[in-house]
Design an enzyme around this catalytic site. Structure first.
Site, PDB file in Angstrom:
ATOM      1  N   ASP A   8      38.545  36.119  41.173  1.00  0.00           N
ATOM      2  CA  ASP A   8      38.493  37.519  40.839  1.00  0.00           C
ATOM      3  C   ASP A   8      39.781  38.362  41.490  1.00  0.00           C
ATOM      4  O   ASP A   8      39.976  39.538  41.017  1.00  0.00           O
ATOM      5  CB  ASP A   8      37.353  37.889  41.663  1.00  0.00           C
ATOM      6  CG  ASP A   8      35.986  38.295  40.724  1.00  0.00           C
ATOM      7  OD1 ASP A   8      36.293  38.473  39.616  1.00  0.00           O
ATOM      8  OD2 ASP A   8      35.125  37.895  41.316  1.00  0.00           O
ATOM      9  N   LYS A  26      29.099  34.822  32.302  1.00  0.00           N
ATOM     10  CA  LYS A  26      29.787  34.230  32.675  1.00  0.00           C
ATOM     11  C   LYS A  26      29.644  32.769  32.824  1.00  0.00           C
ATOM     12  O   LYS A  26      30.358  32.035  32.251  1.00  0.00           O
ATOM     13  CB  LYS A  26      30.295  34.596  34.122  1.00  0.00           C
ATOM     14  CG  LYS A  26      31.044  36.158  34.344  1.00  0.00           C
ATOM     15  CD  LYS A  26      31.342  36.400  35.788  1.00  0.00           C
ATOM     16  CE  LYS A  26      31.797  38.099  35.864  1.00  0.00           C
ATOM     17  NZ  LYS A  26      31.792  38.447  37.031  1.00  0.00           N
ATOM     18  N   GLN A  70      29.972  37.839  43.247  1.00  0.00           N
ATOM     19  CA  GLN A  70      29.385  38.892  42.454  1.00  0.00           C
ATOM     20  C   GLN A  70      29.440  40.268  43.410  1.00  0.00           C
ATOM     21  O   GLN A  70      28.543  40.286  44.323  1.00  0.00           O
ATOM     22  CB  GLN A  70      28.309  38.566  41.553  1.00  0.00           C
ATOM     23  CG  GLN A  70      27.916  39.609  40.651  1.00  0.00           C
ATOM     24  CD  GLN A  70      28.904  39.806  39.406  1.00  0.00           C
ATOM     25  OE1 GLN A  70      29.652  38.759  39.015  1.00  0.00           O
ATOM     26  NE2 GLN A  70      29.231  40.994  38.866  1.00  0.00           N
TER      27      GLN A  70
END
Ligand code: GUN
Length: 278
Positions: free
Chosen positions: A115, A48, A92
């Site tokens: 997200d 990422k 994460q």
């Protein structure tokens, strides 16, 4: 059989986003919170960061020890919410069991939720008003679109019910007018369902879980699984044999994985444009 080439499609998407960021003078920064040292997370996080930086998106990594208190992670999220220079925040997953993941996701400001894992973003998706959409499900839909695959009326067997993949993907698929059967570890006679499916999407994490005898001739097969065997990354699907029956199939690696990363960039660009346009 046509390969659903996520590596190629994601590169095109990232190149276009890079152009857009440059031409619109978008100033974008992604803050990543990574707790612990999960091996898969390490690969995702590094990818990422690399792909963001390549596209002209700044990144800030907060890599915390797995002994960190939940309160400290929540404090950091609040700080990043209030930091004008931060466009998006990504926590994460998985977090250590000592930290409530839902609490963290829900604390991320809606206009920074890269997200789309917060209750608000998930609720909006469920009610048909997607705003921030989880990157793996969104990447799968974009990959199918890139190959002009029309899901309307198709029977989809989706093997996953997680908050990160299965649930958001279910809503994206029904929004495309597909008929979706959502399967999971307690599903009985899975092979009977997969054999009737026009599309199989597997996110189980077991090598060779989907075998040739489970697949209808001409089916579209999307492999979201990632396992490591003898140092090699492999998916859920017995690719060599299933690919002989499938009309379209994703490879692992080079299928869904790179699409997920491209969607992080896509969501960030959307958030930056929304911020710019007020
Ligand atoms: N863990 C596995 N996939 C993802 C993802 O798309 N986003 C985050 N934040 N964590 C993950």
């Amino acid at each position: 059989m046509t390969l659903l080439d996520g590596k190629k499609v994601s590169k095109e998407i990232r190149d276009n986003l890079k152009e857009e960021i440059k031409s619109k003078h978008l100033k974008i920064k992604l803050a990543i919170i990574w707790v612990g040292n999960n091996e898969a997370s390490s690969i995702y996080v590094n990818n990422k960061i690399k792909k963001c930086e390549n596209a002209g998106i700044a990144t800030e990594l907060y890599h915390l020890d797995d002994t960190v208190e939940e309160e400290e992670v929540l404090r950091l999220i609040k700080k990043l919410n209030n930091d004008e220079s931060v466009t998006g925040i990504l926590v994460q997953s998985p977090l250590p069991k000592t930290i409530d993941e839902k609490k963290c996701f829900d604390l991320i400001a809606e206009n920074k939720d890269v997200d789309g894992f917060s209750s608000i973003s998930m609720g909006n998706l469920c009610l048909g008003n997607p705003h921030n959409v989880a990157c793996t499900p969104k990447g799968i839909i974009r990959l199918l679109e890139a190959y002009n695959i029309d899901l309307e009326g198709l029977n989809v067997c989706l093997i996953n019910r997680s908050n990160i993949v299965g649930k958001p993907l279910f809503h994206l698929l029904i929004a495309k007018n597909a008929t979706v059967v959502m399967c999971h570890s307690k599903t009985e006679n899975l092979a009977k369902i997969t054999k009737e499916a026009d599309v199989i999407i597997s996110a189980v994490g077991k090598p060779h879980f989907i075998t040739e005898d489970m697949v209808k001739k001409g089916a579209i097969v999307v492999d979201v699984g990632i396992s490591r065997v003898d140092g090699k990354v492999i998916g859920d699907v017995d690719f060599d044999n299933v690919s002989k029956k499938a009309s379209f199939i994703t490879p692992v690696p080079g299928g869904v994985g790179p699409m997920t990363i491209a969607m992080v960039l896509d969501n960030l660009v959307n958030l930056a444009k929304e911020k710019k346009n007020g």
